[in-house]
Motif scaffolding. Structure first.
Motif, mmCIF file in Angstrom:
data_model
loop_
_atom_site.group_PDB
_atom_site.id
_atom_site.type_symbol
_atom_site.label_atom_id
_atom_site.label_comp_id
_atom_site.label_asym_id
_atom_site.label_seq_id
_atom_site.Cartn_x
_atom_site.Cartn_y
_atom_site.Cartn_z
ATOM 1 N N PRO A 10 8.764 -7.389 -10.360
ATOM 2 C CA PRO A 10 7.468 -8.002 -10.667
ATOM 3 C C PRO A 10 6.394 -7.702 -9.625
ATOM 4 N N ALA A 11 6.768 -7.641 -8.335
ATOM 5 C CA ALA A 11 5.786 -7.352 -7.290
ATOM 6 C C ALA A 11 5.305 -5.907 -7.370
ATOM 7 N N VAL A 12 6.217 -4.964 -7.644
ATOM 8 C CA VAL A 12 5.809 -3.563 -7.808
ATOM 9 C C VAL A 12 4.852 -3.430 -8.979
ATOM 10 N N ARG A 13 5.215 -4.045 -10.097
ATOM 11 C CA ARG A 13 4.356 -3.962 -11.278
ATOM 12 C C ARG A 13 3.018 -4.663 -11.047
ATOM 13 N N ALA A 14 3.040 -5.796 -10.369
ATOM 14 C CA ALA A 14 1.793 -6.521 -10.096
ATOM 15 C C ALA A 14 0.881 -5.715 -9.178
ATOM 16 N N THR A 15 1.464 -5.011 -8.216
ATOM 17 C CA THR A 15 0.655 -4.171 -7.331
ATOM 18 C C THR A 15 -0.018 -3.061 -8.112
ATOM 19 N N LEU A 16 0.740 -2.369 -8.967
ATOM 20 C CA LEU A 16 0.159 -1.296 -9.775
ATOM 21 C C LEU A 16 -0.863 -1.840 -10.767
ATOM 22 N N GLU A 17 -0.583 -2.997 -11.332
ATOM 23 C CA GLU A 17 -1.545 -3.626 -12.238
ATOM 24 C C GLU A 17 -2.824 -3.975 -11.485
ATOM 25 N N GLY A 18 -2.674 -4.463 -10.258
ATOM 26 C CA GLY A 18 -3.839 -4.810 -9.456
ATOM 27 C C GLY A 18 -4.678 -3.616 -9.062
ATOM 28 N N LEU A 19 -4.074 -2.417 -9.076
ATOM 29 C CA LEU A 19 -4.807 -1.212 -8.721
ATOM 30 C C LEU A 19 -5.487 -0.551 -9.924
ATOM 31 N N ARG A 20 -5.381 -1.135 -11.092
ATOM 32 C CA ARG A 20 -6.015 -0.533 -12.280
ATOM 33 C C ARG A 20 -7.502 -0.248 -12.091
ATOM 34 N N PRO A 21 -8.267 -1.130 -11.421
ATOM 35 C CA PRO A 21 -9.711 -0.874 -11.307
ATOM 36 C C PRO A 21 -10.099 0.242 -10.347
ATOM 37 N N VAL A 22 -9.151 0.857 -9.623
ATOM 38 C CA VAL A 22 -9.554 1.852 -8.632
ATOM 39 C C VAL A 22 -10.199 3.045 -9.320
ATOM 40 N N ALA A 23 -11.053 3.735 -8.582
ATOM 41 C CA ALA A 23 -11.866 4.812 -9.153
ATOM 42 C C ALA A 23 -11.013 5.985 -9.615
ATOM 43 N N PRO A 24 -11.404 6.601 -10.735
ATOM 44 C CA PRO A 24 -10.737 7.852 -11.140
ATOM 45 C C PRO A 24 -10.816 8.879 -10.022
ATOM 46 N N GLY A 25 -9.766 9.662 -9.889
ATOM 47 C CA GLY A 25 -9.696 10.628 -8.805
ATOM 48 C C GLY A 25 -9.024 10.087 -7.563
ATOM 49 N N SER A 26 -8.769 8.770 -7.536
ATOM 50 C CA SER A 26 -7.983 8.206 -6.434
ATOM 51 C C SER A 26 -6.571 8.785 -6.481
ATOM 52 N N ARG A 27 -5.894 8.789 -5.345
ATOM 53 C CA ARG A 27 -4.553 9.368 -5.250
ATOM 54 C C ARG A 27 -3.560 8.302 -4.788
ATOM 55 N N LEU A 28 -2.309 8.539 -5.127
ATOM 56 C CA LEU A 28 -1.222 7.649 -4.715
ATOM 57 C C LEU A 28 -0.036 8.504 -4.310
ATOM 58 N N VAL A 29 0.380 8.408 -3.047
ATOM 59 C CA VAL A 29 1.605 9.057 -2.595
ATOM 60 C C VAL A 29 2.583 7.938 -2.257
ATOM 61 N N PHE A 30 3.816 8.073 -2.724
ATOM 62 C CA PHE A 30 4.736 6.941 -2.677
ATOM 63 C C PHE A 30 6.167 7.441 -2.562
ATOM 64 N N THR A 31 7.055 6.539 -2.178
ATOM 65 C CA THR A 31 8.485 6.816 -2.173
ATOM 66 C C THR A 31 9.188 5.728 -2.966
#
Length: 290
Positions: free
Chosen positions: A185-206
């Protein structure tokens, strides 16, 4: 300092980066000249001792016995993040490190760029980071802001906005070595919370493979499974490589690249001539906001 089990995990990657800096330049898997200075006194003593090549080999071998291949993963993933940030630097407006720990990246970046960097982590880790910065640098660069939050309870963008983050920024989000410590739920909530970020933003993750989290395949590391899943219940969330693209797409991100152990070895280890293997347990990915 409170011995929060999750907060304590911030020390390990910093120790690895500092030990790697004692390798000759052509053999380093990651190049971080500030990592040792950010560590507490016992850690700095260990780093000093590993200037000896023999002791350094013994430390790396001990790490690989406790989690085969993890030395390569934890160091090479840092270079993967660095490569992607360098590639994107001219196209972004800010950097956000989700789960910053003792990462020195913002302070090394400040030497060559004034781009704002937001470091996000648990309050205990933010307090530790602030003290480490004062000890190592005297004061923090004006471009770096420390943001305390709990991913299990708080909204990321709301917390960032209080420190000057704007949703029209094209942001470079770094989510390194964090997702496995969170609940789904926390992973999904974090990604859901990032929905408004500007197009062209990047995400690097493990991420850690879900079949390891579920105990289906231990990939030759039963001791690591006992430590992270049975004794201390530190790791919770995992994904399978074949489902990452669809998982991210559900939150508006397009997967650009994904690297597993074979790619890490070919890209980062083989050029150094070192005889290290990488673990199948952890993978890295890179995505763009659509």
């Amino acid at each position: 300092m409170t011995r929060n089990p999750l907060a304590q995990t911030a020390l390990g990657p910093a120790v690895l980066a500092a030990i790697e800096h004692n390798e000759p330049p052509a053999r380093r898997l990651v190049d971080d000249d500030l990592a040792a200075a950010f560590l507490p006194a016992p850690g700095r003593w260990l780093i000093g001792a590993t200037r000896s090549a023999l002791l350094r080999r013994l430390v790396i071998a001990a790490m690989d016995r406790s989690g085969p291949g993890l030395w390569a993963n934890l160091t090479c993933r840092k270079q993967f993040v660095a490569d992607k940030l360098d590639e994107a630097l001219d196209d972004i407006d800010t950097v956000v490190i989700l789960g910053a720990g003792l990462d020195t990246r913002p302070y090394r970046l400040a030497r060559r760029s004034r781009i704002p960097v937001f470091e996000v982590d648990l309050p205990v880790n933010i307090a530790r980071k602030s003290a480490a910065v004062r000890r190592a640098l005297g004061q923090s660069p004006r471009s770096v802001r420390l943001v305390a939050l709990d991913f299990e309870r708080d909204d990321v963008l709301t917390a960032l906005a209080e420190y000057g983050y704007r949703t029209d920024y094209r942001a470079f989000f770094i989510w390194e070595g964090v997702t496995q410590y969170l609940t789904e739920p926390a992973v999904r909530a974090t990604l859901e919370g990032l929905r408004p970020v500007a197009p062209g933003s990047r995400l690097v993750f493990t991420y850690v493979r879900r079949d390891f989290i579920d105990g289906i395949n231990l990939y030759g590391t039963p001791a690591l499974y006992r430590r992270t899943r049975q004794r201390r219940q530190l790791w919770h969330f995992g994904l399978q490589p074949e489902e990452v693209a669809e998982f991210l797409a559900g939150y508006g991100w397009r997967l650009i690249e994904q690297v597993g152990p074979e790619q890490l070895v070919q890209r980062y280890i083989e050029p150094t001539g070192r005889n290290l293997t990488a673990s199948q347990i952890e993978w890295s990915g890179y995505a763009e906001k659509t």
